[in-house]
Design a protein around this motif. Structure first.
Motif, short mmCIF file in Angstrom:
data_model
loop_
_atom_site.label_atom_id
_atom_site.label_comp_id
_atom_site.label_asym_id
_atom_site.label_seq_id
_atom_site.Cartn_x
_atom_site.Cartn_y
_atom_site.Cartn_z
N HIS A 279 -20.40 -18.22 -37.79
CA HIS A 279 -20.69 -19.65 -37.65
C HIS A 279 -21.98 -19.97 -36.92
CE1 HIS A 279 -16.05 -19.78 -37.88
NE2 HIS A 279 -16.60 -19.76 -39.08
N TYR A 280 -22.32 -19.21 -35.88
CA TYR A 280 -23.56 -19.53 -35.16
C TYR A 280 -24.06 -18.31 -34.39
CZ TYR A 280 -27.03 -22.22 -32.59
OH TYR A 280 -28.21 -22.70 -32.09
N LEU A 281 -25.38 -18.08 -34.46
CA LEU A 281 -26.01 -16.99 -33.73
C LEU A 281 -27.29 -17.51 -33.08
CD1 LEU A 281 -25.95 -13.96 -33.04
CD2 LEU A 281 -27.32 -13.57 -35.08
N LEU A 282 -27.44 -17.25 -31.80
CA LEU A 282 -28.60 -17.70 -31.03
C LEU A 282 -29.35 -16.48 -30.53
CD1 LEU A 282 -30.29 -19.62 -29.16
CD2 LEU A 282 -28.42 -19.42 -27.51
N GLU A 283 -30.64 -16.39 -30.84
CA GLU A 283 -31.47 -15.31 -30.31
C GLU A 283 -32.37 -15.87 -29.22
OE1 GLU A 283 -33.74 -13.16 -33.16
OE2 GLU A 283 -34.58 -11.78 -31.68
N ILE A 284 -32.29 -15.28 -28.04
CA ILE A 284 -33.09 -15.72 -26.89
C ILE A 284 -34.22 -14.72 -26.70
CG2 ILE A 284 -33.05 -16.19 -24.41
CD1 ILE A 284 -30.08 -16.86 -24.72
N GLU A 285 -35.44 -15.22 -26.69
CA GLU A 285 -36.60 -14.35 -26.61
C GLU A 285 -36.71 -13.66 -25.26
OE1 GLU A 285 -40.83 -15.88 -26.47
OE2 GLU A 285 -40.72 -15.14 -28.53
N SER A 286 -36.39 -14.38 -24.18
CA SER A 286 -36.44 -13.81 -22.84
C SER A 286 -35.28 -14.35 -22.02
CB SER A 286 -37.77 -14.12 -22.15
OG SER A 286 -37.75 -13.66 -20.81
N PHE A 287 -34.26 -13.54 -21.83
CA PHE A 287 -33.10 -13.98 -21.06
C PHE A 287 -33.48 -14.20 -19.59
CE2 PHE A 287 -29.35 -13.20 -18.43
CZ PHE A 287 -28.44 -14.10 -19.00
N THR B 32 -27.59 -26.26 -14.56
CA THR B 32 -27.64 -24.81 -14.47
C THR B 32 -27.18 -24.13 -15.76
OG1 THR B 32 -25.42 -24.77 -13.51
CG2 THR B 32 -27.29 -24.82 -11.99
N PHE B 33 -27.29 -24.83 -16.88
CA PHE B 33 -26.86 -24.27 -18.15
C PHE B 33 -27.86 -24.60 -19.24
CE2 PHE B 33 -24.92 -28.44 -17.66
CZ PHE B 33 -25.24 -29.08 -18.85
N PHE B 34 -27.69 -23.93 -20.36
CA PHE B 34 -28.54 -24.15 -21.53
C PHE B 34 -27.66 -24.45 -22.73
CE2 PHE B 34 -30.42 -22.37 -25.41
CZ PHE B 34 -31.61 -23.06 -25.47
N GLU B 35 -28.00 -25.49 -23.49
CA GLU B 35 -27.26 -25.85 -24.69
C GLU B 35 -28.07 -25.51 -25.93
OE1 GLU B 35 -25.96 -29.89 -24.70
OE2 GLU B 35 -24.48 -29.60 -23.10
N SER B 36 -27.42 -24.89 -26.90
CA SER B 36 -28.08 -24.54 -28.15
C SER B 36 -28.25 -25.78 -29.03
CB SER B 36 -27.24 -23.49 -28.90
OG SER B 36 -26.08 -24.10 -29.45
N THR B 37 -28.88 -25.58 -30.16
CA THR B 37 -28.88 -26.63 -31.17
C THR B 37 -27.45 -26.76 -31.72
OG1 THR B 37 -29.49 -24.99 -32.83
CG2 THR B 37 -31.27 -26.29 -31.86
N GLU B 38 -27.16 -27.91 -32.27
CA GLU B 38 -25.80 -28.15 -32.77
C GLU B 38 -25.59 -27.48 -34.13
OE1 GLU B 38 -25.72 -32.38 -35.10
OE2 GLU B 38 -26.05 -32.50 -32.94
N PHE B 39 -24.34 -27.16 -34.40
CA PHE B 39 -23.96 -26.65 -35.71
C PHE B 39 -22.63 -27.28 -36.10
CE2 PHE B 39 -21.97 -23.84 -32.68
CZ PHE B 39 -20.75 -23.51 -33.24
N GLU B 40 -22.33 -27.26 -37.39
CA GLU B 40 -21.12 -27.91 -37.88
C GLU B 40 -20.11 -26.88 -38.37
OE1 GLU B 40 -19.77 -31.36 -41.12
OE2 GLU B 40 -21.84 -31.26 -40.37
N ARG B 41 -18.87 -27.11 -38.00
CA ARG B 41 -17.78 -26.25 -38.44
C ARG B 41 -16.50 -27.06 -38.49
NH1 ARG B 41 -16.31 -22.29 -41.68
NH2 ARG B 41 -14.41 -21.23 -40.98
#
Length: 243
Positions: A62-70, A83-92
């Protein structure tokens, strides 16, 4: 952008294995006895027996996020109000979601020194309406070319008051950052999620079966109605145990 988002619709569902417990050791059998360049074993210092950790080859559907520099993400988030990061939205399942990552752990959920992973429902819900789902979080292993799946026990219920569910202690940061585990490659990492919506609020109807009643009518036959004295009563009769 420093963070690359990959939307995956992988249909491959081949699973490899297994389980984890406290001080867990997870071994993957994807090679099915074949020799591997790197021993396919994890040893995690985890303390929560309510979290399941397994390994599989197939990516999240359903969703995969690749982070260039953790490390850069962790530093930038630590200096921000949130203190958090939100990804782009996806639909399911007709709902919209975002993957929420606490790179240094969610301290408000007892997740300090861990990577904390959550799935947030961003749809507007009406009062009295809920969404029940099972959630699997994924961490890619660059060495073994497999995914570590982290899943809590049971379903999660989303409603108007609680729209974010997940695992505060998904993995200790020391284990996540360890080069021997393969989750970081040149600073990069891949995190994903699968969500299976079990149901929404069920609308319930009630059906009552009435027993057929016989002899439920009492007839008082009055010969001369005009001559009845005031306050006169019929004879006693019994129906359904009452007189």
């Amino acid at each position: 952008s420093a963070y690359q988002f990959i939307y995956s619709e992988a249909n491959k569902q081949k699973q490899s294995i297994f389980f984890s417990t406290q001080k867990c050791r997870i071994q993957d059998n994807t090679a099915k006895g074949e020799a591997m360049a790197t021993p396919n074993v994890y040893t995690f210092n985890v303390q929560d027996s309510k979290i399941i950790r397994i390994v599989r080859e197939a990516p999240p559907a359903h969703y995969l996020l690749e982070i260039e520099s953790f490390a850069s993400l962790k530093d930038s988030v630590s200096q921000a109000p949130k203190t958090f990061f939100e990804s782009t939205e996806f639909e399911r399942a007709s709902h919209k979601w975002v993957l929420v990552i606490y790179p240094a752990g969610n301290k408000d959920d007892d997740g300090v020194d861990h990577i904390s992973l959550y799935l947030k429902l961003i749809d507007k819900l009406d009062h009295g309406y809920s969404v029940v789902a099972t959630i699997k979080f994924f961490i890619y292993d660059y060495i073994r070319k497999t995914y570590l799946i982290i899943q809590g026990l049971g379903e999660q219920r989303y409603d108007v008051m609680e729209k974010q569910k997940g695992i505060a202690r998904a993995l200790p940061l020391s284990d996540f950052m360890s080069s021997s585990n393969g989750f970081i490659n040149g600073g990069r990492c891949k995190l994903g999620v699968e969500v299976l919506v079990v149901d929404a609020t069920t609308r319930t109807a009630f059906c009552s079966t009435l027993k057929e009643r016989t002899n439920s009518i009492y007839i008082w036959k009055i010969e001369n109605f005009s001559q009845i004295a005031e306050g006169e009563f019929s004879d006693e009769f019994t129906r359904e145990g009452r007189t």
